[in-house]
Design a protein around this motif. Structure first.
Motif, PDB file in Angstrom:
ATOM      1  N   GLY A  34      70.150 -10.938   2.832  1.00  0.00           N
ATOM      2  CA  GLY A  34      71.523 -10.822   3.311  1.00  0.00           C
ATOM      3  C   GLY A  34      72.514 -10.989   2.178  1.00  0.00           C
ATOM      4  O   GLY A  34      72.165 -10.861   0.995  1.00  0.00           O
ATOM      5  N   PRO A  35      73.756 -11.330   2.497  1.00  0.00           N
ATOM      6  CA  PRO A  35      74.812 -11.425   1.480  1.00  0.00           C
ATOM      7  C   PRO A  35      74.530 -12.445   0.377  1.00  0.00           C
ATOM      8  O   PRO A  35      75.008 -12.285  -0.747  1.00  0.00           O
ATOM      9  CB  PRO A  35      76.043 -11.837   2.299  1.00  0.00           C
ATOM     10  N   LEU A  36      73.761 -13.482   0.686  1.00  0.00           N
ATOM     11  CA  LEU A  36      73.482 -14.511  -0.317  1.00  0.00           C
ATOM     12  C   LEU A  36      72.406 -14.088  -1.311  1.00  0.00           C
ATOM     13  O   LEU A  36      72.195 -14.776  -2.309  1.00  0.00           O
ATOM     14  CB  LEU A  36      73.067 -15.818   0.372  1.00  0.00           C
ATOM     15  N   GLY A  37      71.737 -12.995  -1.041  1.00  0.00           N
ATOM     16  CA  GLY A  37      70.733 -12.482  -1.975  1.00  0.00           C
ATOM     17  C   GLY A  37      69.584 -13.443  -2.197  1.00  0.00           C
ATOM     18  O   GLY A  37      69.071 -14.063  -1.262  1.00  0.00           O
ATOM     19  N   SER A  38      69.193 -13.571  -3.451  1.00  0.00           N
ATOM     20  CA  SER A  38      68.065 -14.432  -3.815  1.00  0.00           C
ATOM     21  C   SER A  38      68.578 -15.768  -4.351  1.00  0.00           C
ATOM     22  O   SER A  38      69.443 -15.800  -5.227  1.00  0.00           O
ATOM     23  CB  SER A  38      67.206 -13.739  -4.879  1.00  0.00           C
ATOM     24  N   ILE A  39      68.051 -16.860  -3.812  1.00  0.00           N
ATOM     25  CA  ILE A  39      68.415 -18.208  -4.248  1.00  0.00           C
ATOM     26  C   ILE A  39      67.196 -18.808  -4.946  1.00  0.00           C
ATOM     27  O   ILE A  39      66.162 -19.018  -4.320  1.00  0.00           O
ATOM     28  CB  ILE A  39      68.842 -19.075  -3.055  1.00  0.00           C
ATOM     29  N   ARG A  40      67.338 -19.064  -6.223  1.00  0.00           N
ATOM     30  CA  ARG A  40      66.173 -19.470  -7.016  1.00  0.00           C
ATOM     31  C   ARG A  40      65.564 -20.768  -6.513  1.00  0.00           C
ATOM     32  O   ARG A  40      64.339 -20.900  -6.421  1.00  0.00           O
ATOM     33  CB  ARG A  40      66.577 -19.604  -8.489  1.00  0.00           C
ATOM     34  N   GLN A  41      66.391 -21.750  -6.205  1.00  0.00           N
ATOM     35  CA  GLN A  41      65.895 -23.015  -5.657  1.00  0.00           C
ATOM     36  C   GLN A  41      66.932 -23.510  -4.658  1.00  0.00           C
ATOM     37  O   GLN A  41      68.022 -23.928  -5.026  1.00  0.00           O
ATOM     38  CB  GLN A  41      65.682 -24.075  -6.744  1.00  0.00           C
ATOM     39  N   GLY A  42      66.596 -23.428  -3.389  1.00  0.00           N
ATOM     40  CA  GLY A  42      67.589 -23.750  -2.384  1.00  0.00           C
ATOM     41  C   GLY A  42      67.008 -24.463  -1.176  1.00  0.00           C
ATOM     42  O   GLY A  42      65.829 -24.803  -1.124  1.00  0.00           O
ATOM     43  N   GLY A  77      61.739 -13.650   9.019  1.00  0.00           N
ATOM     44  CA  GLY A  77      60.542 -13.102   9.636  1.00  0.00           C
ATOM     45  C   GLY A  77      60.525 -11.595   9.523  1.00  0.00           C
ATOM     46  O   GLY A  77      61.569 -10.941   9.611  1.00  0.00           O
ATOM     47  N   LEU A  78      59.352 -11.035   9.301  1.00  0.00           N
ATOM     48  CA  LEU A  78      59.243  -9.584   9.175  1.00  0.00           C
ATOM     49  C   LEU A  78      59.403  -8.925  10.549  1.00  0.00           C
ATOM     50  O   LEU A  78      58.947  -9.460  11.569  1.00  0.00           O
ATOM     51  CB  LEU A  78      57.899  -9.190   8.570  1.00  0.00           C
ATOM     52  N   THR A 374      62.900  -6.249   6.970  1.00  0.00           N
ATOM     53  CA  THR A 374      63.600  -7.347   7.642  1.00  0.00           C
ATOM     54  C   THR A 374      64.936  -6.871   8.223  1.00  0.00           C
ATOM     55  O   THR A 374      65.036  -6.556   9.398  1.00  0.00           O
ATOM     56  CB  THR A 374      63.824  -8.527   6.674  1.00  0.00           C
ATOM     57  N   LEU A 375      65.953  -6.791   7.379  1.00  0.00           N
ATOM     58  CA  LEU A 375      67.296  -6.502   7.853  1.00  0.00           C
ATOM     59  C   LEU A 375      67.471  -5.066   8.333  1.00  0.00           C
ATOM     60  O   LEU A 375      68.148  -4.818   9.346  1.00  0.00           O
ATOM     61  CB  LEU A 375      68.315  -6.813   6.754  1.00  0.00           C
ATOM     62  N   ASN A 376      66.890  -4.107   7.625  1.00  0.00           N
ATOM     63  CA  ASN A 376      67.100  -2.711   8.021  1.00  0.00           C
ATOM     64  C   ASN A 376      66.523  -2.378   9.398  1.00  0.00           C
ATOM     65  O   ASN A 376      67.176  -1.691  10.192  1.00  0.00           O
ATOM     66  CB  ASN A 376      66.563  -1.766   6.949  1.00  0.00           C
ATOM     67  N   PRO A 377      65.301  -2.821   9.733  1.00  0.00           N
ATOM     68  CA  PRO A 377      64.846  -2.590  11.115  1.00  0.00           C
ATOM     69  C   PRO A 377      65.774  -3.231  12.146  1.00  0.00           C
ATOM     70  O   PRO A 377      66.007  -2.656  13.215  1.00  0.00           O
ATOM     71  CB  PRO A 377      63.457  -3.239  11.141  1.00  0.00           C
ATOM     72  N   ALA A 378      66.309  -4.412  11.818  1.00  0.00           N
ATOM     73  CA  ALA A 378      67.246  -5.069  12.735  1.00  0.00           C
ATOM     74  C   ALA A 378      68.505  -4.235  12.915  1.00  0.00           C
ATOM     75  O   ALA A 378      69.031  -4.100  14.031  1.00  0.00           O
ATOM     76  CB  ALA A 378      67.592  -6.468  12.213  1.00  0.00           C
ATOM     77  N   TRP A 381      67.835  -1.010  15.087  1.00  0.00           N
ATOM     78  CA  TRP A 381      67.674  -1.252  16.526  1.00  0.00           C
ATOM     79  C   TRP A 381      68.810  -2.092  17.113  1.00  0.00           C
ATOM     80  O   TRP A 381      68.740  -2.505  18.274  1.00  0.00           O
ATOM     81  CB  TRP A 381      66.325  -1.897  16.793  1.00  0.00           C
ATOM     82  N   GLY A 382      69.840  -2.355  16.320  1.00  0.00           N
ATOM     83  CA  GLY A 382      71.037  -2.994  16.847  1.00  0.00           C
ATOM     84  C   GLY A 382      70.920  -4.472  17.136  1.00  0.00           C
ATOM     85  O   GLY A 382      71.617  -5.000  18.015  1.00  0.00           O
ATOM     86  N   VAL A 383      70.066  -5.184  16.381  1.00  0.00           N
ATOM     87  CA  VAL A 383      69.916  -6.628  16.602  1.00  0.00           C
ATOM     88  C   VAL A 383      70.236  -7.433  15.347  1.00  0.00           C
ATOM     89  O   VAL A 383      69.882  -8.604  15.242  1.00  0.00           O
ATOM     90  CB  VAL A 383      68.487  -6.970  17.104  1.00  0.00           C
ATOM     91  N   ASP A 384      70.918  -6.811  14.376  1.00  0.00           N
ATOM     92  CA  ASP A 384      71.186  -7.492  13.100  1.00  0.00           C
ATOM     93  C   ASP A 384      72.213  -8.600  13.219  1.00  0.00           C
ATOM     94  O   ASP A 384      72.348  -9.407  12.298  1.00  0.00           O
ATOM     95  CB  ASP A 384      71.643  -6.473  12.050  1.00  0.00           C
ATOM     96  N   LYS A 385      72.929  -8.683  14.317  1.00  0.00           N
ATOM     97  CA  LYS A 385      73.844  -9.810  14.513  1.00  0.00           C
ATOM     98  C   LYS A 385      73.076 -11.117  14.587  1.00  0.00           C
ATOM     99  O   LYS A 385      73.583 -12.175  14.182  1.00  0.00           O
ATOM    100  CB  LYS A 385      74.665  -9.610  15.794  1.00  0.00           C
ATOM    101  N   ASP A 386      71.844 -11.055  15.096  1.00  0.00           N
ATOM    102  CA  ASP A 386      71.047 -12.261  15.287  1.00  0.00           C
ATOM    103  C   ASP A 386      69.808 -12.336  14.415  1.00  0.00           C
ATOM    104  O   ASP A 386      69.247 -13.423  14.235  1.00  0.00           O
ATOM    105  CB  ASP A 386      70.599 -12.371  16.748  1.00  0.00           C
ATOM    106  N   LEU A 387      69.345 -11.230  13.883  1.00  0.00           N
ATOM    107  CA  LEU A 387      68.043 -11.196  13.215  1.00  0.00           C
ATOM    108  C   LEU A 387      68.108 -10.425  11.907  1.00  0.00           C
ATOM    109  O   LEU A 387      69.073  -9.724  11.628  1.00  0.00           O
ATOM    110  CB  LEU A 387      67.004 -10.545  14.138  1.00  0.00           C
TER     111      LEU A 387
END
Length: 449
Positions: A34-42, A77-78, A374-378, A381-387
């Protein structure tokens, strides 16, 4: 209250744990998609089934269960973008298949009633980091064009049988893979599935041109039905090609409210679908698109997403002569939203992430590959608000991996669906435990000579 630190051994041993306290996963490499991208240690915090916080400077709640994921990777989750998981077990045994309606129903077919929560493949999918799946029916039951162990998701769409419905396979639904869920379906009527290309030509008597004429006529019939429903109910008006059940099911499609998933392969057939989408004002998603790279700019210009098998490397028919491994990278570079599918060979559920890794090896950027499972399938199918990504407020579908999820040797150390820890077991692991010799090498009592 002193935080509770849990080991992965303890977490994965319990079958299903409903967590009353918040859970904090710390010291992880977090790939948010998502917008935060990759977080090396979080740190990622989830509570009451939702993600509360994610980042490198997150404060851990005092009462949280702490999972130290040092050296591990956390992802959403995939999401299996197009599959028959839970509605088909053995391809060549019709009694185990609920992924198609044969000749009885076409567009109206909804596979929800056939979803089997006890299907062994569902536990296997969780073991491979999958938390949600979208089930997409097939028009046939495997006849002329299908293979028992075909690794191409598109090819196993099935061959045509004489009694099959014309073109439309049925409706897509979204299911949760959470163990013990009272109702696995979390999104019904997510979209409509349409066969095109060689499969549609067979359904129309052997001609692509005929299949396109039939398709346009059905769409025209639906619009006529909407405008003249009362007359239709009285038995008045012109004859319609589609049955009433199918006409009703196709209303959201012609109104542009739900996507039309089109299984299509060749560049020319894709062009025909793009033209149809413009003329009919349809929300279209392409599945297969083995020659999509040849018309990538045209697909991108209409903002049409594509689901592909990134492992497709060799032509299996005349309509896939242009198949090659750079398809995902070329589509992405043109600006197409790409979702990478796994196999409909139901015991081979690692393939979505393996195929994403293959696409990375052939030029697809890593973050784009992660989003493709992950995000693109969401989004499609119109469920990216939650998944689909790790963001505060989204449902806590979270996977902790031993390493890079696109590497074959990595596997999940923990899987959460809706914030609930899932047992990392399947029928395969249960059988292995049952038949495994004792520590001293002796056989279990039932298997002694």
């Amino acid at each position: 209250m002193k935080p509770l630190v849990l080991s992965f051994a303890l977490m994965t041993a319990s079958p299903l744990v409903v967590n009353a306290a918040p859970i904090a996963i710390i010291n992880a490499r977090i790939e948010t998609a998502g917008p935060l991208g990759s977080i090396r240690q979080g740190t990622l915090v989830m509570d009451k089934g939702r993600i509360v916080a994610v980042g490198s400077g997150v404060t851990v709640p005092a009462d949280a269960q702490i999972i130290d994921a040092k050296g591990k990777v956390v992802t959403p989750g995939l999401i299996l973008a197009s599959t028959s998981l839970g509605i088909s077990e053995i391809e060549q045994v019709p009694s185990t298949r609920d992924d198609g309606a044969g000749g009885q129903i076409g567009a109206a077919f909804n596979p929800a009633a056939g979803v089997d929560p006890d299907a062994p493949s569902i536990g296997l999918a969780r073991l491979n980091g999958s938390t949600r799946a979208f089930l997409t029916p097939v028009a046939g039951r495997g006849g002329n064009g299908a293979h028992a162990h075909d690794d191409s998701a598109f090819q196993t769409a099935g061959g045509h049988e004489e009694e099959d419905p014309t073109l439309f396979a049925g409706q897509s639904i979204g299911i949760s893979l959470a163990a013990g869920a009272p109702d696995m379906v979390f999104k019904s009527n997510a979209g409509m599935v349409l066969e095109f290309g060689e499969t549609a030509a067979a359904a129309a008597g052997g001609s692509r041109g005929a299949s396109l004429i039939i398709l346009k006529q059905v769409l025209a019939d639906v619009r006529h039905f909407i405008a003249n429903r009362a007359a239709y109910d009285r038995g008045e008006g012109r004859e319609l090609l589609a049955r009433r059940l199918d006409l009703e099911a196709l209303i959201p499609v012609v109104q542009g409210k739900t996507p039309l998933l089109v299984r299509v392969s060749s560049a020319n057939d894709i062009r025909q679908i793009l033209k149809l989408a413009r003329e009919e004002k349809l929300l279209v998603v392409l599945e297969g698109a083995e020659e999509g790279w040849r018309v990538a700019k045209d697909i991108a210009a209409q903002n049409i997403p594509v689901m592909i098998d990134a492992q497709a490397a060799l032509p299996s028919s005349f309509e896939t002569l242009g198949t090659h491994l750079g398809n995902a990278a070329a589509l992405n570079a043109a600006g197409v939203k790409v979702s990478i599918m796994g196999s409909r060979d139901y015991n081979n559920l690692r393939q979505s992430r393996m195929n994403a890794g293959t696409a990375v090896a052939h030029g697809l950027p890593y973050q784009a590959a992660l989003a493709s499972i992950t995000l693109n399938p969401a989004k499609i199918w119109g469920v990216d608000k939650d998944l689909g990504s790790l963001e505060p407020g989204k449902i806590a579908d979270v996977v902790v991996w031993t390493g890079d999820p696109m590497e074959g040797q990595s596997y999940p150390s923990a899987v959460y669906i809706g914030g609930v820890s899932q047992a990392l077991t399947s029928r395969s692991t249960e059988l292995a435990t049952r038949y495994k010799p004792r520590a001293d090498g002796s056989a279990r009592p039932a298997y002694r000579n």
